[in-house]
Write a protein that holds these residues in place. Structure first.
Motif, PDB file in Angstrom:
ATOM      1  N   ILE A 208       0.860  -0.881  -0.240  1.00  0.00           N
ATOM      2  CA  ILE A 208      -0.022  -0.208   0.110  1.00  0.00           C
ATOM      3  C   ILE A 208       0.976   1.621   0.015  1.00  0.00           C
ATOM      4  CG2 ILE A 208      -1.708   0.962   1.314  1.00  0.00           C
ATOM      5  CD1 ILE A 208      -2.604  -1.595   2.370  1.00  0.00           C
ATOM      6  N   LYS A 209       0.540   2.610  -1.229  1.00  0.00           N
ATOM      7  CA  LYS A 209       1.387   3.340  -1.011  1.00  0.00           C
ATOM      8  C   LYS A 209       1.155   4.528   0.280  1.00  0.00           C
ATOM      9  CE  LYS A 209       1.677   3.342  -6.537  1.00  0.00           C
ATOM     10  NZ  LYS A 209       3.222   2.608  -6.148  1.00  0.00           N
ATOM     11  N   VAL A 210       1.846   5.503   0.764  1.00  0.00           N
ATOM     12  CA  VAL A 210       1.912   5.528   1.792  1.00  0.00           C
ATOM     13  C   VAL A 210       1.579   7.033   1.500  1.00  0.00           C
ATOM     14  CG1 VAL A 210       2.839   6.523   4.182  1.00  0.00           C
ATOM     15  CG2 VAL A 210       1.794   4.669   3.529  1.00  0.00           C
ATOM     16  N   ARG A 211       0.904   7.946   1.175  1.00  0.00           N
ATOM     17  CA  ARG A 211       0.815   9.255   0.778  1.00  0.00           C
ATOM     18  C   ARG A 211       1.169  10.287   2.569  1.00  0.00           C
ATOM     19  NH1 ARG A 211      -1.571   8.374  -3.602  1.00  0.00           N
ATOM     20  NH2 ARG A 211      -0.618   8.311  -5.117  1.00  0.00           N
ATOM     21  N   THR A 212       1.661  11.110   2.382  1.00  0.00           N
ATOM     22  CA  THR A 212       1.761  12.046   3.747  1.00  0.00           C
ATOM     23  C   THR A 212       0.866  13.201   3.694  1.00  0.00           C
ATOM     24  OG1 THR A 212       4.077  12.943   3.311  1.00  0.00           O
ATOM     25  CG2 THR A 212       3.696  10.638   4.609  1.00  0.00           C
ATOM     26  N   SER A 213       1.037  13.931   4.658  1.00  0.00           N
ATOM     27  CA  SER A 213       0.023  15.755   3.955  1.00  0.00           C
ATOM     28  C   SER A 213       1.437  16.897   5.295  1.00  0.00           C
ATOM     29  CB  SER A 213      -0.903  15.673   5.029  1.00  0.00           C
ATOM     30  OG  SER A 213      -2.029  14.748   4.491  1.00  0.00           O
ATOM     31  N   LEU A 214       0.865  17.420   4.921  1.00  0.00           N
ATOM     32  CA  LEU A 214       2.044  18.834   4.992  1.00  0.00           C
ATOM     33  C   LEU A 214       1.032  20.340   5.157  1.00  0.00           C
ATOM     34  CD1 LEU A 214       4.661  20.000   5.876  1.00  0.00           C
ATOM     35  CD2 LEU A 214       5.172  21.001   3.094  1.00  0.00           C
ATOM     36  N   PRO A 266      11.627  11.483   1.794  1.00  0.00           N
ATOM     37  CA  PRO A 266      12.088   9.681   1.382  1.00  0.00           C
ATOM     38  C   PRO A 266      11.424   8.643   1.950  1.00  0.00           C
ATOM     39  CG  PRO A 266      14.108  11.607   2.596  1.00  0.00           C
ATOM     40  CD  PRO A 266      12.236  12.357   2.458  1.00  0.00           C
ATOM     41  N   LEU A 267       9.689   9.179   3.076  1.00  0.00           N
ATOM     42  CA  LEU A 267       9.575   8.751   3.672  1.00  0.00           C
ATOM     43  C   LEU A 267       7.738   8.525   2.356  1.00  0.00           C
ATOM     44  CD1 LEU A 267       9.279   9.961   7.294  1.00  0.00           C
ATOM     45  CD2 LEU A 267      10.860   7.869   6.263  1.00  0.00           C
ATOM     46  N   SER A 268       7.577   8.961   1.663  1.00  0.00           N
ATOM     47  CA  SER A 268       6.202   9.199   1.243  1.00  0.00           C
ATOM     48  C   SER A 268       6.297   9.035  -0.266  1.00  0.00           C
ATOM     49  CB  SER A 268       5.998  11.025   0.756  1.00  0.00           C
ATOM     50  OG  SER A 268       6.221  11.067   2.274  1.00  0.00           O
ATOM     51  N   ASP A 269       5.173   7.910  -0.848  1.00  0.00           N
ATOM     52  CA  ASP A 269       4.845   7.959  -2.250  1.00  0.00           C
ATOM     53  C   ASP A 269       4.532   9.899  -2.336  1.00  0.00           C
ATOM     54  OD1 ASP A 269       5.073   4.809  -2.507  1.00  0.00           O
ATOM     55  OD2 ASP A 269       4.004   5.350  -0.938  1.00  0.00           O
ATOM     56  N   ALA A 270       3.729  10.823  -2.009  1.00  0.00           N
ATOM     57  CA  ALA A 270       3.619  11.914  -2.868  1.00  0.00           C
ATOM     58  C   ALA A 270       3.390  12.279  -1.516  1.00  0.00           C
ATOM     59  CB  ALA A 270       2.589  11.665  -3.493  1.00  0.00           C
ATOM     60  N   VAL A 271       2.965  13.590  -1.853  1.00  0.00           N
ATOM     61  CA  VAL A 271       3.379  14.325  -0.010  1.00  0.00           C
ATOM     62  C   VAL A 271       1.867  15.301  -0.635  1.00  0.00           C
ATOM     63  CG1 VAL A 271       4.323  16.449   1.463  1.00  0.00           C
ATOM     64  CG2 VAL A 271       5.550  14.900   0.408  1.00  0.00           C
ATOM     65  N   VAL A 272       1.191  15.553  -0.192  1.00  0.00           N
ATOM     66  CA  VAL A 272      -0.040  15.848  -0.146  1.00  0.00           C
ATOM     67  C   VAL A 272      -0.102  17.590   0.551  1.00  0.00           C
ATOM     68  CG1 VAL A 272      -2.590  16.774   0.210  1.00  0.00           C
ATOM     69  CG2 VAL A 272      -1.409  14.576  -0.102  1.00  0.00           C
ATOM     70  N   LEU A 273      -0.502  18.575   0.219  1.00  0.00           N
ATOM     71  CA  LEU A 273      -0.270  19.838   0.889  1.00  0.00           C
ATOM     72  C   LEU A 273      -1.738  20.258   1.215  1.00  0.00           C
ATOM     73  CD1 LEU A 273       1.907  21.962  -1.855  1.00  0.00           C
ATOM     74  CD2 LEU A 273       2.682  20.442   0.033  1.00  0.00           C
ATOM     75  N   VAL A 274      -2.151  20.328   2.080  1.00  0.00           N
ATOM     76  CA  VAL A 274      -3.901  19.881   2.502  1.00  0.00           C
ATOM     77  C   VAL A 274      -3.886  21.464   2.666  1.00  0.00           C
ATOM     78  CG1 VAL A 274      -3.240  18.270   4.330  1.00  0.00           C
ATOM     79  CG2 VAL A 274      -2.991  20.597   4.990  1.00  0.00           C
ATOM     80  N   SER A 275      -5.235  21.535   2.128  1.00  0.00           N
ATOM     81  CA  SER A 275      -6.074  22.843   1.555  1.00  0.00           C
ATOM     82  C   SER A 275      -5.938  23.879   2.211  1.00  0.00           C
ATOM     83  CB  SER A 275      -7.189  22.645   0.771  1.00  0.00           C
ATOM     84  OG  SER A 275      -8.346  21.713   2.524  1.00  0.00           O
ATOM     85  N   LEU A 276      -5.695  23.922   4.376  1.00  0.00           N
ATOM     86  CA  LEU A 276      -6.284  24.563   5.114  1.00  0.00           C
ATOM     87  C   LEU A 276      -4.577  25.847   4.779  1.00  0.00           C
ATOM     88  CD1 LEU A 276      -7.550  25.630   7.240  1.00  0.00           C
ATOM     89  CD2 LEU A 276      -6.175  23.980   8.972  1.00  0.00           C
ATOM     90  N   GLY A 277      -5.529  26.953   4.745  1.00  0.00           N
ATOM     91  CA  GLY A 277      -4.003  28.104   4.574  1.00  0.00           C
ATOM     92  C   GLY A 277      -3.255  27.925   3.819  1.00  0.00           C
TER      93      GLY A 277
END
Length: 291
Positions: A208-214, A266-277
């Motif tokens: 399973i791919k892991v996407r992190t959020s910023l 390095p820990l992520s298959d992709a990084v999600v830039l969350v909408s807030l702000g």
């Protein structure tokens, strides 16, 4: 589907941006924002009444993005639907060519701008995943045959504020997600790498791919507010100190996010830039990270 990382190890993880639909019927500012991001991010997600703030449903913005040449991903929550409307909305999305979905439970309406709204109470995360998986297999939730199966890439958001979700047996949990058709998980925003690292062995074991959020930290006051919210993963003291010591307070939050992005990738298959702000300062942030 959202862009996946290439086999080149040195290439940074793809960036995915969340965009909120308009609060109204005018799609032009939404599309203008998306067009300004073309070539700078690798995926666009369209949110679904995020933070329980009433906005246009994501289907029309996704279709408008498709007409401009994007491959959008539609977020869909279970808070505002029962199992009938959930399946119907997914079938509608599939008929319009949307192949990427992100499933969320949804924030409590009391947190948003329509606090008198009631949740349906019909759907939990497992039921929603079962729905999506069965639609992909040409069946509805009751086992009836469909006239045309869906072909969704299924991503699910995992809420890191749920202490139990972080401490449960990860391998068993991810195996269950895989069996339910999940191909990727998006972890909620955190500035604590140790939380993210808990998920990685199970993700690797199950494929399973892991996407992190910023999340962009606007101010020290915002950090203190988040750290006082019960159940929300605390932001380590080092980030508050960095913002307090930064000579350019306007840029401090962006620089902290840019520095942390280098640790996330390095820990992520992709990084999600969350909408807030992010909306107004996203181009500035992308310039800072040379995207």
């Amino acid at each position: 589907m959202e862009a996946a990382a290439t086999s080149q190890v040195s290439r940074p993880a793809p960036l995915i941006i969340e965009l909120d639909p308009p609060k109204g019927s005018n799609l032009q500012p939404f599309l203008a924002t998306a067009l300004n991001l073309r070539g700078r991010v690798q995926g666009i997600r369209v949110t679904d009444n995020e933070h329980a703030i009433m906005r246009m449903a994501p289907l029309a913005p996704c279709l408008a993005l498709q007409e401009k040449g994007f491959v959008p991903v539609m977020v869909i929550n279970g808070r505002d639907r029962n199992r009938l409307s959930f399946q119907s909305d997914l079938l509608c999305a599939a008929a319009l060519g949307i192949t990427g979905i992100v499933i969320k439970e949804g924030h409590d309406p009391r947190e948003g701008d329509q606090p008198l709204a009631r949740t349906s109470g019909d759907l939990n995360l497992e039921t929603m995943l079962t729905c999506a998986s069965r639609l992909n297999n040409g069946k509805d939730l009751s086992g009836e045959d469909l006239d045309g199966a869906t072909d969704f890439f299924i991503d699910v958001c995992l809420d890191l504020s749920d202490e139990a979700s972080r401490n449960r047996e990860m391998a068993a949990s991810f195996s269950k997600l895989r069996d339910l058709g999940v191909q990727a998980v998006t972890l909620g925003p955190t500035y604590d790498l140790t939380i993210i690292e808990q998920f990685l062995p199970a993700a690797e074991q199950t494929g399973i791919k892991v996407r992190t959020s910023l999340l962009y930290l606007k101010s020290v006051t915002m950090i203190r507010y988040l750290n006082n919210l019960p159940g929300v993963p605390s932001i380590p003291q080092e980030f508050q100190k960095k913002m307090m010591q930064a000579p350019d307070k306007k840029m401090a939050g962006l620089q902290v996010a840019a520095d942390f992005l280098r640790e996330l990738q390095p820990l992520s298959d992709a990084v999600v830039l969350v909408s807030l702000g992010w909306k107004d300062r996203l181009p500035e942030f992308l310039n800072l990270i040379e995207r």
